[in-house]
Design an enzyme around this catalytic site. Structure first.
Site, PDB file in Angstrom:
ATOM      1  N   ASP A 175      -9.368  14.873 -16.473  1.00 61.95           N
ATOM      2  CA  ASP A 175      -9.582  13.442 -16.704  1.00 61.95           C
ATOM      3  C   ASP A 175      -9.269  13.188 -18.176  1.00 61.95           C
ATOM      4  O   ASP A 175      -9.989  13.654 -19.060  1.00 61.95           O
ATOM      5  CB  ASP A 175     -11.038  13.080 -16.365  1.00 61.95           C
TER       6      ASP A 175
ATOM      7  N   LYS B 103      -9.659   1.644 -19.115  1.00 64.30           N
ATOM      8  CA  LYS B 103     -10.078   1.902 -20.499  1.00 64.30           C
ATOM      9  C   LYS B 103      -8.893   1.707 -21.452  1.00 64.30           C
ATOM     10  O   LYS B 103      -8.366   0.621 -21.556  1.00 64.30           O
ATOM     11  CB  LYS B 103     -10.687   3.299 -20.596  1.00 64.30           C
TER      12      LYS B 103
ATOM     13  N   ARG C  92       0.836  -1.213   0.000  1.00 65.75           N
ATOM     14  CA  ARG C  92       0.000   0.000   0.000  1.00 65.75           C
ATOM     15  C   ARG C  92       0.865   1.255   0.000  1.00 65.75           C
ATOM     16  O   ARG C  92       0.436   2.328  -0.401  1.00 65.75           O
ATOM     17  CB  ARG C  92      -0.988  -0.019   1.182  1.00 65.75           C
TER      18      ARG C  92
ATOM     19  N   TYR D  99     -18.133  11.977 -16.222  1.00 67.43           N
ATOM     20  CA  TYR D  99     -18.411  10.581 -15.899  1.00 67.43           C
ATOM     21  C   TYR D  99     -19.321  10.551 -14.659  1.00 67.43           C
ATOM     22  O   TYR D  99     -19.093  11.286 -13.699  1.00 67.43           O
ATOM     23  CB  TYR D  99     -17.104   9.828 -15.649  1.00 67.43           C
TER      24      TYR D  99
HETATM   25  N1  PLP Z   1     -13.403   8.674 -15.974  1.00 66.78           N
HETATM   26  C1  PLP Z   1     -14.086   8.383 -17.092  1.00 66.78           C
HETATM   27  C2  PLP Z   1     -14.098   9.365 -18.210  1.00 66.78           C
HETATM   28  C3  PLP Z   1     -14.770   7.175 -17.203  1.00 66.78           C
HETATM   29  O1  PLP Z   1     -15.468   6.904 -18.318  1.00 66.78           O
HETATM   30  C4  PLP Z   1     -14.730   6.257 -16.111  1.00 66.78           C
HETATM   31  C5  PLP Z   1     -15.442   4.962 -16.170  1.00 66.78           C
HETATM   32  O2  PLP Z   1     -16.217   4.686 -17.068  1.00 66.78           O
HETATM   33  C6  PLP Z   1     -14.038   6.623 -14.965  1.00 66.78           C
HETATM   34  C7  PLP Z   1     -13.366   7.827 -14.929  1.00 66.78           C
HETATM   35  C8  PLP Z   1     -13.990   5.710 -13.765  1.00 66.78           C
HETATM   36  O3  PLP Z   1     -13.112   4.674 -13.986  1.00 66.78           O
HETATM   37  P1  PLP Z   1     -13.167   3.259 -13.194  1.00 66.78           P
HETATM   38  O4  PLP Z   1     -14.396   2.558 -13.650  1.00 66.78           O
HETATM   39  O5  PLP Z   1     -11.894   2.610 -13.562  1.00 66.78           O
HETATM   40  O6  PLP Z   1     -13.251   3.597 -11.729  1.00 66.78           O
END
Ligand code: PLP
Length: 391
Positions: A182, A207, A57, A110
């Protein structure tokens, strides 16, 4: 030497160097803890002094290899990998803000990030203004003396709106605030917000970085002083990435450039084909010249990405019929993997949001979101052309 390397060479070789036993593929240190020989050594490692590792961790060599790789590809000074994208976003937002602070973010981010801003932050006395458009003027209008973070997601979800990253960065810095981006939808191949001045970048490595829909992971990357300030929060919140999952993301990254080129090309071809289809009202793809963000995307992105959305005629029922008629593309949430994945927000992912609010967020009833994979593009065009007959 690696400073002069191109993206793919960096993605494959990192900053150079060799692994233990000269292994070409990095070892997986699947261990929770590390031995030390003296209590002094253990005490020093616990406060990040001395060479070596202490507890997974705190840090792990496999995870560290991933962190170095992403920092190199994003142009960041330091990175911390997490067990999911939301682990990274929550750590950055809760770690950088305190009671009384204010954040500005697009309304259309998101969904879980949206919930963090709208529902969790107020419980800690942190206010968020959620803006309906993602242009610099909208961010500026929302500024308050207490504003500490301008949060960017570009291209965003699900309409692929484009934000001028350098413009928002200038605004943030002029106001004494931080710009957090992001970069999940674009990937470091297509866009580098840190190079455009952003302070911290977050990714859902689930992703494009992982790329194969087989690992859940996240990462935060950026200025060393900020990452060092975030590290204690990360260790206390504890969204640790398993070393094997870190290795899977690292393996995925080696082909990121190749995959993104194909995602970019397939999405552009499919967007053009869909735009010409009589059952399609509108295609949202920043690579199309008629997309309102095309000019900015062209300036700040290397490619326009693999995400697009399409409005089909006939409303919610038609949208549902089309996604159910697809034979190659898979009806599944998530994005960024080699398979084409499709969602119909009005009937699935956003079904809990009242229709009026969906409309306000621009999510029309017939809207279908497509994460365009790297299959043969003719097969994708055939699949969508056939499925649209069901609209
Ligand atoms: N940011 C974006 C643009 C996303 O599309 C997603 C998930 O779909 C996330 C963050 C969150 O990612 P995670 O599902 O790995 O927690």
């Amino acid at each position: 030497m690696h400073d002069r390397w191109g993206f793919n060479t960096k993605a494959i070789h990192g900053a150079g160097g060799t692994h233990a036993l000269k292994a070409v593929s990095p070892p997986i240190y699947e261990t929770t803890t590390f031995r030390y020989d003296t209590v002094e050594e253990g005490a020093a490692l616990g406060v990040d002094r001395g060479e070596g590792y202490y507890y997974t961790r705190w840090g792990n060599p496999t995870t560290a290899a991933l962190e170095e790789r992403v920092a190199l590809l994003e142009g960041g000074e330091m990175a911390i990998a997490t067990g999911s994208g939301m682990g990274a976003i929550s750590t950055v937002i809760l770690g950088l803000l305190r009671t009384g602070d204010h954040l500005v973010a697009p309304r259309a981010t998101y969904q879980a990030a949206h919930e963090l801003f709208a529902q969790i932050l107020p419980r800690y006395g942190i206010e968020a203004t959620l803006i309906d458009t993602v242009d610099v003027e909208a961010y500026e209008a929302a500024l308050r003396p207490q504003t500490r973070i301008l949060y960017i997601e570009t291209p965003n979800n699900p309409l692929l709106d484009i934000t001028d990253i350098a413009g928002v960065v200038r605004l943030a810095h002029g106001h004494g605030a931080l710009a957090v981006a992001d970069n999940t939808f674009a990937s470091p191949y297509n866009q580098n917000p840190l190079v455009l001045g952003a302070d911290v970048v977050v990714h859902s490595a689930t992703k494009y970085l992982g790329g194969h829909a087989d690992v859940t992971a996240g990462i935060m990357v950026g200025r060393r002083d900020l990452l060092l300030a975030l590290r204690p929060h990360f260790r206390i919140h504890g969204p640790v990435l398993d070393p094997f999952a870190a290795w899977l993301v690292l393996r995925g990254i080696k082909t990121l450039g190749l995959r993104m080129e194909r995602h970019n090309a397939n999405a552009l071809t499919l967007a053009r084909a869909l735009a010409a289809h009589p059952k399609v009202e509108r295609v949202h793809y920043p690579g199309l010249p008629e997309h309102p963000g095309h000019r900015i995307a062209h300036r700040q992105m290397r490619g326009f990405g693999g995400m697009l959305s399409v409005e089909v005629t006939g409303g919610i029922a038609a949208g549902a019929r089309v996604v159910e008629a697809l034979r190659t593309a898979l009806l599944a949430v998530s994005l960024g993997s080699v398979e084409t994945l499709v969602t119909h927000p009005a009937s699935t992912t956003s079904v809990g949001i009242p229709a009026a609010d969906r409309a306000r967020a621009g999510i029309r009833e017939g809207l279908i979101r497509v994460s365009v994979g790297i299959e043969d593009v003719e097969d994708l065009v055939d699949d969508f052309t056939h499925a649209l007959q069901a609209a």
